[in-house]
Design an enzyme around this catalytic site. Structure first.
Site: not given
Ligand code: GLU
Length: 461
Positions: A240-244
């Site tokens: 997800s976006k959390r991973h960059g």
């Protein structure tokens, strides 16, 4: 002929997982001399803005995944879906259901209370003992799902999957306002577009038995299915976006090359022996759905960085130069204002894994460096000061080559009884503002006499 498709729902960007699906569908078609179709599933009008659709095209273009047919837009095919629904009503494979939303909710609540799975009970099926037709209810249209037997398919990735029809209720294929629903549009599209292999994310496994049943009711050929596992982030949780970066174009912005991203995506869940680096031609020749692993693939940023550096080196300084120049200009830095860009790239490419890292490493050659007094104090000893001044003086007249500069430096070190780092480290900090650089004689040569002398003068007084 093999016909595959990529059918994204525009969400604002081409997700890296979607890109992998597109790549596999594309490669499968290419491998078999087939056709690859692009279909935009844009029925969610809130999300499917022109920008969101364009983002899909941009991602596909950047990756080089050309489609042979399309793009087709579901919103432009509404009349066709409605016509098929009409045919199904006439054929008795679909029927109007007059159950009100309140009745449906009451039914579901009762089922939940009894610990049953909430499902439509078939009360408006044509053969059922139907209730009185309420006058002011606009019906939804339901597909008359078979009630017995099982739906079986041999998933090319996941193997045999079997679902009992008793698990499936009669799917709504058109809402009360007449608009067709998602699963129905997919079925009509796959049928009309002659899709032979449906390659998609495994979040659609649950839709497959319903889609197969509708295809059968339409007398359509049932395609092969290949459901790709999801992609996990570096930490093993759903990407997800959390991973960059998860958007393909963000990888571009971050300084990755499409060749590297493609090679990387190809290895996400698929392998060919121990091969890590391969050309697109090799990938097409080797790719097969049966060697795609059914378990989740995990993102590995280190590996992507390593591949990206490989492709940067392979590309070579002259092809990289315009890309780095563009990235310097984007930061309002003139790439003409320093040393020859190709020479600079050649010196630094071994140390950098992205175009952005390369650009950042080269900034001190094309713009001013901010002196870091604290860092300098850490490396410059009093014992080395006289030697540094002597070196600065020698640089005014030395022949301007890395070899001559290096020889001068060694000579001064020897006469002062110093070791290389005692001068090399402060020189790096003064000239480039960083303690880690390539060989100091090479960076001095690259930086140029004028900049070197000015920077030395400003820091050593
Ligand atoms: N539009 C769906 C998605 O973006 C894909 C549907 C399909 O491939 O059948 O997940």
């Amino acid at each position: 002929m093999i016909r595959t498709r990529f059918a994204p729902s525009p969400t604002g960007f081409l997700h890296i997982g979607g890109a992998r699906t597109a790549l596999f569908a594309w490669a499968y078609a290419r491998r078999h001399g087939g056709r690859f179709i692009l279909r935009i599933e844009d029925t969610d009008i809130e999300r499917s803005t022109p920008e969101a659709v364009q983002a899909i095209f941009d991602g596909m273009t950047w990756l080089g995944l050309e489609h042979d047919e399309g793009p087709f837009f579901q919103m432009q095919r509404m009349e066709r879906y409605k016509a098929v629904i009409k045919e199904m009503l006439a054929a008795g494979t679909a029927y109007p259901c007059y159950m009100s939303p309140a009745e449906l909710e009451a039914l579901r609540e009762g089922q939940r209370a009894r610990g049953e799975k909430p499902r439509y009970d078939g009360r408006w099926r044509p053969e059922a003992d139907k209730p009185e037709c309420p006058p002011d209810i606009k019906p939804v249209i339901r597909f008359k799902n078979p009630q017995d037997g099982v739906v079986v398919w041999n998933d090319l990735v996941k193997g045999k999957i079997e679902i009992a029809n008793s698990e499936l209720d009669d799917l709504v294929i058109a809402r009360a306002d007449g608009t067709p629903t998602y699963n129905f549009c997919v079925v009509v599209d796959d049928w009309d577009m002659g899709i032979t292999h449906v390659i998609r994310g495994d979040d659609h496994v649950n839709n497959t038995p319903r889609q197969i049943n509708i295809l059968r009711a339409l007398g359509a050929a049932v395609p092969e299915y290949a459901h790709l596992s999801m992609i996990l982030g570096d930490d093993g949780t759903k990407l997800s976006k959390r991973h960059g970066a998860v958007s393909v174009m963000q990888f571009d912005a971050d300084g990755f090359l499409p060749e590297a991203v493609i090679n990387y995506l190809a290895r996400l869940g698929w392998s060919h022996g121990d091969d890590e680096i391969f050309t697109l031609e090799q990938f097409i020749a080797w790719f097969d759905l049966t060697s795609v692993i059914p378990s989740a693939a995990q993102f590995n940023t280190e590996k992507l960085l390593w591949l990206n550096q490989h492709y940067m080196k392979k590309m070579g300084a002259s092809a990289l130069a315009p890309k780095i120049a563009e990235r310097l200009r984007f930061q309002n830095i003139n790439p003409e204002s320093g040393p020859d860009l190709e020479a600079a790239i050649s010196l630094y490419v071994e140390r950098c894994h992205t175009l952005n890292a390369l650009r950042d490493a080269l900034l001190p050659f094309y713009s001013e460096v901010t002196p870091d007094a604290a860092l300098l104090a850490q490396y410059l000893s009093d014992a080395a000061r006289p030697a540094l001044s002597e070196f600065a003086a020698a640089l005014e007249t030395v022949e301007w080559s890395a070899a001559a500069i290096g020889a001068t430096l060694k000579d001064i070190l020897k006469r002062h009884g110093l070791k290389m780092p005692q001068l090399a480290m402060p020189l790096r900090v003064i000239l480039l503002g960083a303690a880690e650089t390539p060989s100091v004689d090479a960076v001095i040569a690259l930086l140029g006499r004028e900049r070197v002398l000015t920077r030395l003068a400003s820091m050593t007084g």
